[in-house]
Design an enzyme around this catalytic site. Structure first.
Site, PDB file in Angstrom:
ATOM      1  N   LYS A  47      23.416 -12.328  61.501  1.00 45.43           N
ATOM      2  CA  LYS A  47      22.599 -12.684  62.623  1.00 45.43           C
ATOM      3  C   LYS A  47      21.961 -11.299  63.126  1.00 45.43           C
ATOM      4  O   LYS A  47      21.217 -11.338  63.981  1.00 45.43           O
ATOM      5  CB  LYS A  47      23.319 -13.568  63.566  1.00 45.43           C
ATOM      6  N   GLY A  48      22.920 -10.325  63.021  1.00 47.69           N
ATOM      7  CA  GLY A  48      22.698  -9.157  63.796  1.00 47.69           C
ATOM      8  C   GLY A  48      21.427  -8.385  63.636  1.00 47.69           C
ATOM      9  O   GLY A  48      20.908  -7.825  64.553  1.00 47.69           O
ATOM     10  N   GLU A 103      19.144  -4.226  58.270  1.00 47.48           N
ATOM     11  CA  GLU A 103      20.470  -4.518  58.593  1.00 47.48           C
ATOM     12  C   GLU A 103      20.612  -3.755  60.228  1.00 47.48           C
ATOM     13  O   GLU A 103      19.920  -2.922  60.516  1.00 47.48           O
ATOM     14  CB  GLU A 103      21.537  -4.111  57.781  1.00 47.48           C
ATOM     15  N   ASP A 104      21.615  -4.318  61.195  1.00 44.92           N
ATOM     16  CA  ASP A 104      21.602  -3.703  62.391  1.00 44.92           C
ATOM     17  C   ASP A 104      22.465  -2.650  62.241  1.00 44.92           C
ATOM     18  O   ASP A 104      22.010  -1.596  62.918  1.00 44.92           O
ATOM     19  CB  ASP A 104      22.239  -5.010  63.258  1.00 44.92           C
ATOM     20  N   ASP A 107      28.467   0.238  58.663  1.00 43.40           N
ATOM     21  CA  ASP A 107      29.689   0.774  59.197  1.00 43.40           C
ATOM     22  C   ASP A 107      30.482   1.165  58.037  1.00 43.40           C
ATOM     23  O   ASP A 107      30.426   2.423  57.376  1.00 43.40           O
ATOM     24  CB  ASP A 107      30.283  -0.200  59.951  1.00 43.40           C
ATOM     25  N   LYS A 135      26.752   4.587  61.016  1.00 45.35           N
ATOM     26  CA  LYS A 135      28.324   4.939  61.433  1.00 45.35           C
ATOM     27  C   LYS A 135      28.569   5.712  60.194  1.00 45.35           C
ATOM     28  O   LYS A 135      29.861   5.134  59.747  1.00 45.35           O
ATOM     29  CB  LYS A 135      28.815   4.003  62.142  1.00 45.35           C
ATOM     30  N   PHE A 156      32.674   1.197  69.403  1.00 40.11           N
ATOM     31  CA  PHE A 156      32.310  -0.266  69.200  1.00 40.11           C
ATOM     32  C   PHE A 156      30.949  -0.345  69.928  1.00 40.11           C
ATOM     33  O   PHE A 156      31.147  -0.439  71.234  1.00 40.11           O
ATOM     34  CB  PHE A 156      33.414  -0.894  69.743  1.00 40.11           C
ATOM     35  N   VAL A 157      29.974  -0.417  69.243  1.00 41.83           N
ATOM     36  CA  VAL A 157      28.671  -0.627  70.021  1.00 41.83           C
ATOM     37  C   VAL A 157      28.162  -2.231  69.833  1.00 41.83           C
ATOM     38  O   VAL A 157      28.368  -2.900  68.939  1.00 41.83           O
ATOM     39  CB  VAL A 157      27.595   0.353  69.434  1.00 41.83           C
ATOM     40  N   ASP A 163      26.975  -7.616  68.048  1.00 40.63           N
ATOM     41  CA  ASP A 163      27.876  -8.276  68.961  1.00 40.63           C
ATOM     42  C   ASP A 163      29.483  -8.059  68.912  1.00 40.63           C
ATOM     43  O   ASP A 163      29.715  -7.229  67.894  1.00 40.63           O
ATOM     44  CB  ASP A 163      27.766  -9.615  68.564  1.00 40.63           C
ATOM     45  N   ARG A 169      24.525  -9.667  71.798  1.00 41.74           N
ATOM     46  CA  ARG A 169      23.496  -9.488  71.027  1.00 41.74           C
ATOM     47  C   ARG A 169      21.937  -9.372  71.763  1.00 41.74           C
ATOM     48  O   ARG A 169      21.200  -8.559  71.275  1.00 41.74           O
ATOM     49  CB  ARG A 169      23.219 -10.636  69.893  1.00 41.74           C
TER      50      ARG A 169
END
Length: 184
Positions: A47-48, A103-104, A107, A135, A156-157, A163, A169
């Site tokens: 969903k990001g 993609e958001d 990581d 990241k 942690f963003v 989210d 979000r």
């Protein structure tokens, strides 16, 4: 600023400017899209990706089609579980097509590395990845996105689609979540 945010890393205006630049950069790689070739297929990872995806496809001045899939390794946690799971697959075939995965955040790299493997097995002409945030300090597997909005340190963003447990979000900026909120 939301009270759960420790600091804002990127404002709405910074994000908008960077997304426009990414759109130009991406469009330059696909000059034949829709001109005798199938249009670029932009694939959003739910969903990001939704806010970034919507802004990015509007910044792409070329014919394209869109589709979505759900692929995750986080659940409600703050770190990747290491297990990538496909929730919703694509509704269109990718064989012979240029595919842009949106993609958001990248990581650990596990989710996108696995997705590229899955898509490559379906015979696309190319698969590239655009990520709003990268990241690299958190990589668990070798993975480098093709297009990056911003590179961030290990924090942690949230916001702009990212989210914590389904919240934040909708923030129009990207901020660092206060440690007390997620117990980190």
């Amino acid at each position: 600023m939301h009270p759960d945010i420790r600091e804002i890393l990127f404002t709405r205006e910074q994000i908008a400017a960077r997304v426009r630049a990414l759109g130009e950069q991406i469009a330059a790689l696909y000059p034949a899209s829709g001109r005798g070739e199938p249009p670029l297929l932009a694939v959003g990872i739910l969903k990001g990706c939704v806010p970034f995806f919507a802004d990015l496809i509007r910044a792409l001045p070329l014919p394209l089609e869109i589709d979505f899939l759900s692929l995750s390794s986080y659940g409600a946690g703050t770190a990747s579980s290491g297990q990538v799971r496909l929730g919703q697959d694509l509704s269109v075939p990718v064989a012979g097509r240029d595919v842009l995965v949106v993609e958001d955040i990248v990581d650990s790299g596990r989710t996108l590395a696995r997705l590229k493997e899955l898509l490559a097995a379906r015979g696309p002409r190319s698969v590239r990845v655009a990520a709003l945030l990268d990241k690299p300090s958190r990589r668990a597997v070798p993975f480098v996105p093709d297009f990056v909005g911003f590179t961030v340190e290990d924090a942690f963003v949230v916001g702009c689609g990212m989210d914590y447990a389904g919240r934040y979000r909708n923030l129009p900026y990207i901020g660092v979540l206060r440690r007390g909120v997620y117990g980190g």
